[in-house]
Design a protein around this motif. Structure first.
Motif, short mmCIF file in Angstrom:
data_model
loop_
_atom_site.label_atom_id
_atom_site.label_comp_id
_atom_site.label_asym_id
_atom_site.label_seq_id
_atom_site.Cartn_x
_atom_site.Cartn_y
_atom_site.Cartn_z
N LEU A 150 0.84 -1.20 0.00
CA LEU A 150 0.00 0.00 0.00
C LEU A 150 0.87 1.24 0.00
CD1 LEU A 150 -2.65 -1.06 2.69
CD2 LEU A 150 -2.97 -1.03 0.21
N SER A 151 0.28 2.33 -0.44
CA SER A 151 0.97 3.62 -0.37
C SER A 151 0.75 4.23 1.00
CB SER A 151 0.45 4.56 -1.46
OG SER A 151 -0.92 4.86 -1.24
N ILE A 152 1.62 5.20 1.31
CA ILE A 152 1.52 5.84 2.62
C ILE A 152 0.24 6.64 2.76
CG2 ILE A 152 2.83 7.88 1.92
CD1 ILE A 152 4.05 7.83 4.75
N GLU A 153 -0.22 7.17 1.59
CA GLU A 153 -1.48 7.92 1.64
C GLU A 153 -2.62 6.98 1.99
OE1 GLU A 153 0.74 8.13 -0.68
OE2 GLU A 153 1.36 10.23 -0.87
N ASP A 154 -2.61 5.78 1.36
CA ASP A 154 -3.69 4.82 1.66
C ASP A 154 -3.62 4.36 3.12
OD1 ASP A 154 -4.53 5.03 -0.94
OD2 ASP A 154 -3.34 3.31 -1.64
N ARG A 157 -4.75 7.50 5.24
CA ARG A 157 -6.12 7.96 5.07
C ARG A 157 -7.12 6.82 5.22
NH1 ARG A 157 -4.93 11.70 -0.30
NH2 ARG A 157 -3.63 13.27 0.75
N GLU A 158 -6.74 5.61 4.76
CA GLU A 158 -7.68 4.50 4.76
C GLU A 158 -7.08 3.36 5.58
OE1 GLU A 158 -8.68 3.45 0.81
OE2 GLU A 158 -9.25 5.48 0.22
N GLN A 160 -8.61 1.20 7.33
CA GLN A 160 -9.37 -0.04 7.23
C GLN A 160 -8.84 -0.93 6.10
OE1 GLN A 160 -11.56 -1.24 9.32
NE2 GLN A 160 -11.25 0.59 10.62
N ARG A 161 -8.27 -0.32 5.02
CA ARG A 161 -7.69 -1.13 3.97
C ARG A 161 -6.50 -1.91 4.50
NH1 ARG A 161 -6.45 1.95 -1.50
NH2 ARG A 161 -5.79 -0.19 -1.96
N LEU A 162 -5.69 -1.26 5.36
CA LEU A 162 -4.56 -1.97 5.95
C LEU A 162 -5.06 -3.07 6.87
CD1 LEU A 162 -1.55 -2.27 6.53
CD2 LEU A 162 -1.77 -0.49 8.27
N VAL A 163 -6.07 -2.80 7.68
CA VAL A 163 -6.61 -3.82 8.59
C VAL A 163 -7.17 -4.99 7.79
CG1 VAL A 163 -8.39 -4.28 10.31
CG2 VAL A 163 -7.05 -2.17 10.45
N ALA A 164 -7.93 -4.70 6.71
CA ALA A 164 -8.52 -5.76 5.90
C ALA A 164 -7.43 -6.60 5.24
CB ALA A 164 -9.45 -5.16 4.87
N ALA A 165 -6.36 -5.92 4.76
CA ALA A 165 -5.27 -6.65 4.11
C ALA A 165 -4.58 -7.57 5.11
CB ALA A 165 -4.28 -5.67 3.51
N VAL A 166 -4.34 -7.06 6.34
CA VAL A 166 -3.67 -7.88 7.36
C VAL A 166 -4.54 -9.07 7.73
CG1 VAL A 166 -2.76 -7.92 9.71
CG2 VAL A 166 -2.33 -5.96 8.24
N ARG A 167 -5.84 -8.86 7.91
CA ARG A 167 -6.74 -9.96 8.26
C ARG A 167 -6.77 -11.00 7.13
NH1 ARG A 167 -10.55 -8.61 12.57
NH2 ARG A 167 -11.94 -10.21 11.74
N THR A 185 -6.98 -3.41 15.30
CA THR A 185 -7.13 -1.97 15.15
C THR A 185 -5.76 -1.34 15.02
OG1 THR A 185 -7.12 -1.67 17.54
CG2 THR A 185 -9.26 -1.89 16.47
N ILE A 186 -5.69 -0.20 14.27
CA ILE A 186 -4.47 0.58 14.08
C ILE A 186 -4.54 1.78 15.01
CG2 ILE A 186 -3.04 1.82 12.44
CD1 ILE A 186 -3.25 -1.19 11.95
N ARG A 187 -3.58 1.88 15.91
CA ARG A 187 -3.58 2.99 16.86
C ARG A 187 -2.80 4.20 16.34
NH1 ARG A 187 -1.95 0.10 22.51
NH2 ARG A 187 -0.15 -0.46 21.19
N ASN A 188 -1.69 3.95 15.62
CA ASN A 188 -0.86 5.09 15.21
C ASN A 188 -0.06 4.73 13.95
OD1 ASN A 188 0.39 7.60 15.30
ND2 ASN A 188 2.06 6.86 16.59
N VAL A 189 0.09 5.75 13.08
CA VAL A 189 0.93 5.65 11.88
C VAL A 189 1.90 6.83 11.90
CG1 VAL A 189 1.02 5.60 9.36
CG2 VAL A 189 -0.89 4.49 10.57
#
Length: 454
Positions: A150-154, A157-158, A160-167, A185-189
Motif C-alpha cells: 500500500l501507499s503511505i497515503e492509503d 487515510r484509509e 481499514q484497507r490496511l486492517v482488511a489486508a492484514v486480516r 485496530t491501528i492505533r498510530n501511523v
C-alpha cells in the motif's frame, strides 16, 4: 446346627460389609474421576482407541464427563480471549517511504471442533504466552507485507484497507493453527522522514487560510451582530427606562393615594375604635354603678342583719331585762324593807333582852366569857404550825434547841394575849380571874420556855 447358622450369618455380614466398602471405593473413584468443564474451556481426553477408528481423543465442551482411571488423560484448553500489541519497525511502503505502524490485535482459539482439534495438536502442551507470541509474530509479519503493498497515503487515510489486508493475509495461517482474529485496530501511523507532515502542510495551510478567512468573516459578522445587539439592548434599555419611569410614577401616585387612603381609613378606624371604646367604657361604668348599687344594697342588708337587727334585739333584751330588774328591785326593796323592819324589831328586842341580860351579868360572868375565848385564840395562833410538814430553824446563837425556841415563841404570843385584851377593852384579865369565885391565889404565870409543840 446353631453354630453353623451363626457362622453363616457372620459370613453374610462380612460379605455385605465388603461389598459396601467396594461400592464406596468405586463411588469415590468415580467422583474423583468425574471432571467438570466451564464455558471458557474445553477438555481434551486422550487414551485408549478401542475397536473404533478415530483420532484417539475426545473433546468435551461444557458440563462434565467421566474419565477412566489409568486409561485416559485429561488436558484443558482455554477458549478465553488473548490480546497483544502489533508493532512494525520502519517498513517501506510501495513508494519506498518508511513508516511505523502500531496496533492492537485480539485472537482466540476457534470454537469449532476442527479449530479445537488443530489448536490442541499445536498448543495443548504449550502455555498461554507461547500461543500469544506465535500469533503476534504471524500478525506482525503479515502487517509488514500489507504495508509494502500500500501507499503511505492509503495507509494514513484509509486504515481499514490496511486492517482488511492484514486480516486477509494472516487469516489462513491463524486458521491452520486453530486460531481466529476477533479484533485488529491501528492505533498510530508515523514516519521519521516528515513525509506525513509535509503531506499535510498544504492542507494545513489551506485549512489555516480558510480558518483565518472564516475567523475574520465570523468576527465581522460577530461585531455586526454585537453592534445590532447593542443597539437592540439600548432600545430595550430606553424602553425599559421609559416604562420603568412610567410605572414608577404610577406606583408613586398609587402609593400616595394608598397612603392618603390609608391615613383616612386609619382615622376613620380610629374614630370607630374610639367610639366602640367609649361604648365599652359606658357599659363598664354602668356595670360598675350597678355593681356599686348592689354592693351598697348588700352592705345595707348586711348592716341591718349584723348591726341593726342585733342592736334592736339587744335593746329589746335590755328593755326586758331592765323591766325585770326594775320589778325585781321593787320586789326586793319591798321584801328587804319588810325584812329590815322585822330585823330591826328583832334586833331591838334582842338588844333590849341583851341589855337586860348584861345588866344582870356581873364581872364573874364577863370573866367566864373571856376565859372561854382564850383557848380559841390559842388554837388560832397555833393553827399554822399544826399544818406545817417541816420547819427549818436557822440561827439561835447556840443558846437553846430549835424546838424549844418554837414553843417559847408560841407561849410568848399566848402570854401576850391578856395585855392585848387589856389594851383593847381596858380590862385586866388577871384582876378579872382573881374575882372569879373558886379561883385561889393570883394564879401561876405561864411558862414561856415549854419545850413541846403540840
Amino acid at each position: 446346627m446353631v453354630v453353623a447358622l451363626a457362622g453363616g450369618f457372620v459370613a453374610l455380614i462380612i460379605a455385605g460389609g465388603v461389598l459396601l466398602a467396594l461400592a464406596l471405593i468405586a463411588f469415590a473413584v468415580w467422583a474423583h474421576q468425574y471432571t467438570n468443564v466451564g464455558p471458557n474451556e474445553v477438555l481434551i481426553i486422550s487414551g485408549r482407541r478401542g475397536r473404533r477408528k478415530g483420532p484417539g481423543y475426545r473433546i468435551v465442551r461444557g458440563g462434565g464427563t467421566y474419565v477412566r482411571p489409568f486409561r485416559e488423560k485429561v488436558q484443558r484448553l482455554s477458549l478465553e480471549l488473548m490480546q497483544f500489541d502489533v508493532r512494525s519497525a520502519e517498513t517501506y511502503t510501495m513508494h519506498g517511504v518508511p513508516v511505523q505502524v502500531d496496533g492492537v490485535c485480539m485472537v482466540k482459539i476457534s470454537s469449532s471442533d476442527e479449530g479445537i482439534a488443530r489448536a490442541s495438536e499445536q498448543f495443548l502442551s504449550r502455555g498461554r504466552e507461547d500461543i500469544v507470541r506465535t500469533a503476534m509474530q504471524a500478525v506482525e509479519g503479515h502487517m509488514r507485507a500489507a504495508i509494502g503493498a500500500l501507499s503511505i497515503e492509503d495507509i494514513y487515510r484509509e486504515r481499514q484497507r490496511l486492517v482488511a489486508a492484514v486480516r486477509t493475509l494472516a487469516g489462513p495461517d491463524l486458521e491452520r493453527m486453530g486460531l481466529e482474529t476477533v479484533s485488529l485496530t491501528i492505533r498510530n501511523v508515523a514516519d521519521k522522514q516528515g513525509y506525513l507532515e509535509a503531506l499535510g502542510r498544504p492542507r494545513t495551510a489551506q485549512v489555516k487560510r480558510d480558518a483565518i478567512r472564516g475567523e475574520a468573516e465570523a468576527e465581522r459578522e460577530a461585531k455586526a451582530a454585537r453592534y445590532a445587539a447593542d443597539l437592540a439592548i439600548e432600545d430595550s434599555r430606553r424602553a425599559y427606562e421609559t416604562e420603568r419611569a412610567r410605572y414608577k410614577a404610577e406606583g408613586l401616585r398609587a402609593s400616595a393615594e394608598a397612603d392618603l387612603s390609608y391615613e383616612l381609613q386609619r382615622a376613620i378606624t380610629r374614630q370607630q375604635v374610639r367610639a366602640e371604646e367609649l361604648k365599652v367604657e359606658i357599659v363598664e361604668r354602668q356595670k360598675a354603678i350597678e355593681l356599686m348599687q348592689a354592693e351598697v344594697e348588700r352592705r345595707k342588708r348586711e348592716l341591718e342583719a349584723e348591726v341593726i337587727e342585733p342592736a334592736l334585739a339587744r335593746a329589746r333584751e335590755i328593755t326586758a331585762v331592765a323591766d325585770a330588774h326594775r320589778e325585781e328591785a321593787a320586789a326586793m326593796g319591798a321584801g328587804e324593807a319588810d325584812a329590815l323592819r322585822l330585823k330591826g324589831l328583832a334586833e331591838a328586842e334582842a338588844m333590849a333582852a341583851k341589855a337586860r341580860s348584861w345588866g344582870d351579868y356581873n364581872e364573874a360572868a364577863i370573866t367566864d366569857r373571856v376565859l372561854e375565848v382564850l383557848p380559841a385564840l390559842a388554837s388560832a395562833v397555833s393553827a399554822p404550825l399544826a399544818q406545817t410538814d417541816k420547819i427549818v430553824m436557822i440561827g439561835g446563837n447556840g443558846s437553846s434547841p430549835g424546838a424549844s425556841r418554837i414553843t417559847k415563841d408560841v407561849t410568848q404570843i399566848v402570854a401576850e394575849l391578856p395585855e392585848v385584851l387589856e389594851a383593847l377593852t381596858g380590862l385586866n384579865l388577871e384582876e378579872l380571874a382573881k374575882r372569879v369565885p373558886g379561883v385561889k391565889g393570883s394564879g401561876d404565870a405561864v411558862d414561856g420556855d415549854a419545850e413541846e409543840v403540840r
